[in-house]
Design a protein around this motif. Sequence first.
Motif, mmCIF file in Angstrom:
data_model
loop_
_atom_site.group_PDB
_atom_site.id
_atom_site.type_symbol
_atom_site.label_atom_id
_atom_site.label_comp_id
_atom_site.label_asym_id
_atom_site.label_seq_id
_atom_site.Cartn_x
_atom_site.Cartn_y
_atom_site.Cartn_z
ATOM 1 N N SER A 36 18.078 -4.549 3.531
ATOM 2 C CA SER A 36 19.261 -3.731 3.257
ATOM 3 C C SER A 36 19.280 -3.093 1.879
ATOM 4 C CB SER A 36 20.522 -4.587 3.418
ATOM 5 O OG SER A 36 20.458 -5.711 2.561
ATOM 6 N N SER A 37 18.313 -3.384 1.019
ATOM 7 C CA SER A 37 18.385 -2.832 -0.346
ATOM 8 C C SER A 37 17.072 -2.247 -0.834
ATOM 9 C CB SER A 37 18.870 -3.906 -1.324
ATOM 10 O OG SER A 37 20.144 -4.371 -0.939
ATOM 11 N N ASN A 38 16.186 -1.922 0.106
ATOM 12 C CA ASN A 38 14.909 -1.287 -0.241
ATOM 13 C C ASN A 38 14.072 -2.079 -1.241
ATOM 14 O OD1 ASN A 38 15.808 0.631 1.515
ATOM 15 N ND2 ASN A 38 16.421 2.096 -0.058
ATOM 16 N N GLU A 39 14.153 -3.404 -1.100
ATOM 17 C CA GLU A 39 13.314 -4.267 -1.940
ATOM 18 C C GLU A 39 11.933 -4.379 -1.283
ATOM 19 O OE1 GLU A 39 16.372 -6.647 -0.970
ATOM 20 O OE2 GLU A 39 17.222 -6.977 -2.973
ATOM 21 N N THR A 40 10.907 -4.628 -2.088
ATOM 22 C CA THR A 40 9.551 -4.674 -1.530
ATOM 23 C C THR A 40 9.270 -6.023 -0.880
ATOM 24 O OG1 THR A 40 7.184 -4.685 -2.063
ATOM 25 C CG2 THR A 40 8.659 -5.208 -3.858
ATOM 26 N N ILE A 224 9.194 -0.439 -5.910
ATOM 27 C CA ILE A 224 7.791 -0.800 -5.665
ATOM 28 C C ILE A 224 7.316 -1.939 -6.574
ATOM 29 C CG2 ILE A 224 6.487 0.754 -7.216
ATOM 30 C CD1 ILE A 224 4.905 1.438 -4.492
ATOM 31 N N TYR A 225 7.918 -2.079 -7.750
ATOM 32 C CA TYR A 225 7.477 -3.141 -8.667
ATOM 33 C C TYR A 225 8.122 -4.490 -8.350
ATOM 34 C CZ TYR A 225 5.265 0.490 -11.396
ATOM 35 O OH TYR A 225 4.446 1.522 -11.802
ATOM 36 N N GLY A 226 9.100 -4.493 -7.473
ATOM 37 C CA GLY A 226 9.677 -5.773 -7.034
ATOM 38 C C GLY A 226 10.428 -6.530 -8.114
ATOM 39 N N LEU A 227 11.065 -5.805 -9.045
ATOM 40 C CA LEU A 227 11.772 -6.481 -10.141
ATOM 41 C C LEU A 227 13.277 -6.174 -10.134
ATOM 42 C CD1 LEU A 227 9.167 -5.906 -13.033
ATOM 43 C CD2 LEU A 227 9.557 -8.013 -11.744
ATOM 44 N N ALA A 228 13.839 -5.963 -8.943
ATOM 45 C CA ALA A 228 15.256 -5.571 -8.860
ATOM 46 C C ALA A 228 16.172 -6.566 -9.569
ATOM 47 C CB ALA A 228 15.674 -5.426 -7.397
ATOM 48 N N ALA A 275 1.153 -2.341 -2.297
ATOM 49 C CA ALA A 275 2.500 -2.045 -1.784
ATOM 50 C C ALA A 275 2.523 -0.683 -1.086
ATOM 51 C CB ALA A 275 3.514 -2.076 -2.930
ATOM 52 N N ILE A 276 1.798 0.280 -1.655
ATOM 53 C CA ILE A 276 1.739 1.615 -1.040
ATOM 54 C C ILE A 276 1.040 1.526 0.317
ATOM 55 C CG2 ILE A 276 0.713 3.936 -1.246
ATOM 56 C CD1 ILE A 276 1.122 3.677 -4.303
ATOM 57 N N GLU A 277 -0.059 0.781 0.344
ATOM 58 C CA GLU A 277 -0.829 0.651 1.588
ATOM 59 C C GLU A 277 0.019 -0.019 2.679
ATOM 60 O OE1 GLU A 277 -4.841 -1.549 2.984
ATOM 61 O OE2 GLU A 277 -4.727 -1.046 0.849
ATOM 62 N N HIS A 278 0.712 -1.072 2.294
ATOM 63 C CA HIS A 278 1.575 -1.771 3.260
ATOM 64 C C HIS A 278 2.638 -0.813 3.781
ATOM 65 C CE1 HIS A 278 3.873 -5.168 4.969
ATOM 66 N NE2 HIS A 278 4.918 -4.425 4.651
ATOM 67 N N ASN A 279 3.221 -0.052 2.865
ATOM 68 C CA ASN A 279 4.311 0.846 3.272
ATOM 69 C C ASN A 279 3.800 1.960 4.195
ATOM 70 O OD1 ASN A 279 7.240 1.370 2.838
ATOM 71 N ND2 ASN A 279 6.446 3.359 2.238
ATOM 72 N N ILE A 347 11.540 -0.975 4.989
ATOM 73 C CA ILE A 347 10.273 -1.434 5.564
ATOM 74 C C ILE A 347 9.983 -2.819 4.976
ATOM 75 C CG2 ILE A 347 7.796 -0.959 5.748
ATOM 76 C CD1 ILE A 347 9.722 0.981 7.331
ATOM 77 N N GLY A 348 9.887 -3.802 5.864
ATOM 78 C CA GLY A 348 9.727 -5.180 5.398
ATOM 79 C C GLY A 348 8.332 -5.709 5.651
ATOM 80 N N SER A 349 8.246 -7.022 5.742
ATOM 81 C CA SER A 349 6.974 -7.664 6.073
ATOM 82 C C SER A 349 6.621 -7.326 7.513
ATOM 83 C CB SER A 349 7.125 -9.181 5.934
ATOM 84 O OG SER A 349 8.080 -9.631 6.890
ATOM 85 N N GLU A 350 5.378 -7.581 7.890
ATOM 86 C CA GLU A 350 4.981 -7.334 9.281
ATOM 87 C C GLU A 350 5.914 -8.099 10.226
ATOM 88 O OE1 GLU A 350 0.891 -8.098 10.277
ATOM 89 O OE2 GLU A 350 1.312 -8.015 12.438
#
Length: 368
Positions: A36-40, A224-228, A275-279, A347-350
């Motif tokens: 819900s918050s676009n976290e990686t 993308i840096y995952g530091l929210a 992170a880019i590749e996963h996305n 977009i989350g984990s698989e």
Amino acid sequence: MATASRPVPRPGVLDIEAYVPGKSAAPAGVKLHKLSSNETPLGPSPKAVAAYGALSGKLELYPDGSATKLREAIAGRYGLDASRILCGTGSDELLQLITKAYLGDGDEGVFTEHGFLVYRIAILAAGGKPVVVKEKNFTADVDAILAAVTARTKIVFLANPNNPTGTYLPFDEVKRLQAGLPSNVLLVLDAAYAEYVRRNDYASGLELVAESENVVMTRTFSKIYGLANLRLGWLYGPAHIVDALERIRGPFNVNGAAIEAGTAAIADEAHVAAAIEHNDKWLAWTTAELGKLGLTVTPSVGNFILIHFPQTSDKSAKQADAFLTQRGLILRAVGAYGLPDCLRLTIGSEEANRLVVAALAEFLAGKA
Ligand SMILES: Cc1ncc(COP(=O)(O)O)c(C=O)c1O
């Protein structure tokens, strides 16, 4: 003149609708997938986590009020002049500083129909007047923005790509927007999702900042840096604008943990690449799978998608939201963005992406 019985905020403050963050709770006993918050889904770089931890023995010390180390790391990464970078407590703080410095009572701040909610709040908080411009096909419309500019306009905000739509303006269009604005109007390019964009015709705006006097670009470490959780963002602007903002920011607006973790994160390019590749992979997969279910998805270049639900039937966005929440899948309702029939999915984990697609298939099949 009558005196109030208690302190009263400035006119307009209590008319502001407070920002409501994405939900983060699931029913007891259900595994939570917060989308819900676009976290990686990859979390931060392990190097950033280590740098954060290393600060725990120094909590009594004030941080470097100029965040020099971090600004130099950012400057090195993007080939910028470090003196024209300003860091903040999330890009949210920077957006607020911009309105505080450049917008006065009655001045107009322009943004688009489904633009990021903080623009409205920041404009109102500064005493300004929000001017909302229609979009075309969920995308900012340069001609409509230019047509909305008046003698009172001080700022134009453009999220590129935009949240929650995931759409973007090609750089040529951004340049056309800047060229059409009066030179006293500040163009704020909010590039919170820039790292995710894989389009040849996109640019975050650094080049435009470098060659103009009225453009700033904001970026964030939250996505993308995952530091929210650390609240860290940065801005690149002309020297005269950075100078003005420096004067009104808090003296230690960025904490030491954010400086250390941010510096380590920006150096870990392999983590960003992962992170880019996963996305890339899961953005395409999720968009295609939801399409196969008959749902309309606005094509996104970010790390989230806007899913459209039927308006009237028993398959509304509201019902889908409740159905998914029961299964621990927390999406973002976007009624406050003028999109009551949509949900935004990060977009989350698989595992999370597969669960969402399976749950929506079940929802649409009516087995709720
Ligand atoms: C378009 C946009 N800008 C800015 C932000 C704010 O990010 P932060 O304050 O975490 O840096 C967000 C976060 O949701 C966003 O979507």
